[in-house]
Design a protein around this motif. Structure first.
Motif, PDB file in Angstrom:
ATOM      1  N   ASP A  46       0.790  -1.126   0.052  1.00  0.00           N
ATOM      2  CA  ASP A  46      -0.011   0.037   0.093  1.00  0.00           C
ATOM      3  C   ASP A  46       0.656   1.283  -0.102  1.00  0.00           C
ATOM      4  O   ASP A  46       0.644   2.286  -0.807  1.00  0.00           O
ATOM      5  CB  ASP A  46      -0.905   0.005   1.200  1.00  0.00           C
ATOM      6  N   THR A  47       1.875   1.134   0.634  1.00  0.00           N
ATOM      7  CA  THR A  47       2.709   2.477   0.714  1.00  0.00           C
ATOM      8  C   THR A  47       4.399   1.954   0.837  1.00  0.00           C
ATOM      9  O   THR A  47       4.548   0.945   1.013  1.00  0.00           O
ATOM     10  CB  THR A  47       2.792   3.154   2.187  1.00  0.00           C
TER      11      THR A  47
ATOM     12  N   THR B 193       6.444   3.367   2.759  1.00  0.00           N
ATOM     13  CA  THR B 193       7.002   3.212   4.234  1.00  0.00           C
ATOM     14  C   THR B 193       6.790   1.961   4.710  1.00  0.00           C
ATOM     15  O   THR B 193       7.366   1.240   5.374  1.00  0.00           O
ATOM     16  CB  THR B 193       6.146   3.962   5.165  1.00  0.00           C
ATOM     17  N   GLU B 194       5.515   0.957   4.054  1.00  0.00           N
ATOM     18  CA  GLU B 194       5.137  -0.158   4.647  1.00  0.00           C
ATOM     19  C   GLU B 194       6.328  -1.339   3.914  1.00  0.00           C
ATOM     20  O   GLU B 194       6.876  -2.026   4.731  1.00  0.00           O
ATOM     21  CB  GLU B 194       3.922  -0.812   3.945  1.00  0.00           C
TER      22      GLU B 194
ATOM     23  N   HIS C 248      11.582   5.588   5.936  1.00  0.00           N
ATOM     24  CA  HIS C 248      11.185   6.131   4.595  1.00  0.00           C
ATOM     25  C   HIS C 248      12.443   6.851   3.885  1.00  0.00           C
ATOM     26  O   HIS C 248      12.803   6.385   2.754  1.00  0.00           O
ATOM     27  CB  HIS C 248      10.050   6.856   4.584  1.00  0.00           C
TER      28      HIS C 248
ATOM     29  N   SER D 229       9.339   5.151  -5.582  1.00  0.00           N
ATOM     30  CA  SER D 229       7.900   5.945  -6.101  1.00  0.00           C
ATOM     31  C   SER D 229       7.887   5.835  -7.546  1.00  0.00           C
ATOM     32  O   SER D 229       6.822   5.720  -8.369  1.00  0.00           O
ATOM     33  CB  SER D 229       7.915   7.264  -5.601  1.00  0.00           C
TER      34      SER D 229
END
Length: 244
Positions: free
Chosen positions: A191-192, A194-195, A205, A221
């Protein structure tokens, strides 16, 4: 050990004498530091020298046994097979196919290289533990190399030396690179960012993004996995879990 491993009469008593210690003093101190006896360290040093000679020369196995301090080929073969779960001749045969990965190290690795890593892990228990640690999803990712070496019952310098006998990198870079490729394989389903950073053991991050760009040349990204691309490190992790 480096100067005397080829001497068939070299033993713990002689090593202790060179260090101006008794054999019992040496055994106690070495065990406190490494969790192994001096006799075992001498044997392992001889065996790793034998590995080098098997790959870097065309010497017959009998000669390599003699050059590394074994009294007979039979005892050498028994010790080698016990340590690495493969005979010296078979090791030479299979490892020659692995030569490219031994002399270089790059990320990303492909499936054939992941299979080489798994093959090495089956031969070296310490490497199996190191790989399992590198790819585990738990809170101990930020353990320092000294603490990791202690978990593996060795020292940081010994861990680096043993790893460099297989791949020309330090243990810190080895762990970082594997985690970065694992992260690249997770990005498509996370999902992210950071995850993914947390799951692969990075401090935060921004630290993850800096390391990722260093290796892949782009930030997470903007990184895109090719459709239906292989996921070698994810495959390696699953195989390691099967063997635990």
């Amino acid at each position: 050990m480096e100067s005397n491993y080829g001497d068939v009469n070299f033993c713990v008593v002689k090593l202790a004498a060179l260090l101006k210690m008794t054999a019992s003093q040496l055994t106690r101190r070495v065990f406190e530091l490494t969790g192994n006896t001096p006799a075992k360290l001498i044997l392992h040093h001889r065996l790793y020298k034998a590995c080098y000679l098997l790959l870097s020369s065309n010497e017959p196995v009998k000669n390599i046994a003699r050059l590394t301090g074994f009294r007979a080929q039979a005892s050498f073969c028994r010790s080698f097979t016990s340590a690495f779960k493969i005979s010296p001749s078979k090791y030479r045969e299979t490892q020659n196919a692995d030569h490219d990965l031994i002399i270089r190290w790059k990320i990303p690795i492909d499936m054939p290289e992941a299979k080489i890593l798994l093959n090495h892990a089956t031969q070296h228990q310490w490497l199996k533990k190191l790989l399992s640690f590198s790819l585990s999803e738990c809170d101990n990712h930020t353990e320092s190399i000294p603490k990791l070496a202690k978990l593996l019952n060795t020292t940081p310098s010994t861990l680096n030396r043993k790893l460099k006998e297989l791949y020309p990198v330090t243990s810190a870079r080895f762990i970082r690179d594997l985690r970065l490729q694992y992260a690249s394989e997770l990005l498509g389903n996370a999902d992210t960012i950071t995850e993914v950073a947390v799951a692969t053991g990075f401090f935060d991050h921004s630290h993850f993004c800096r390391c990722f760009k260093t290796v892949f040349g782009t930030f997470p990204s903007t990184f895109k996995m090719k459709k239906n691309a292989e996921m070698p490190v994810s495959w390696l992790k699953n195989k390691l879990l099967e063997k635990l």
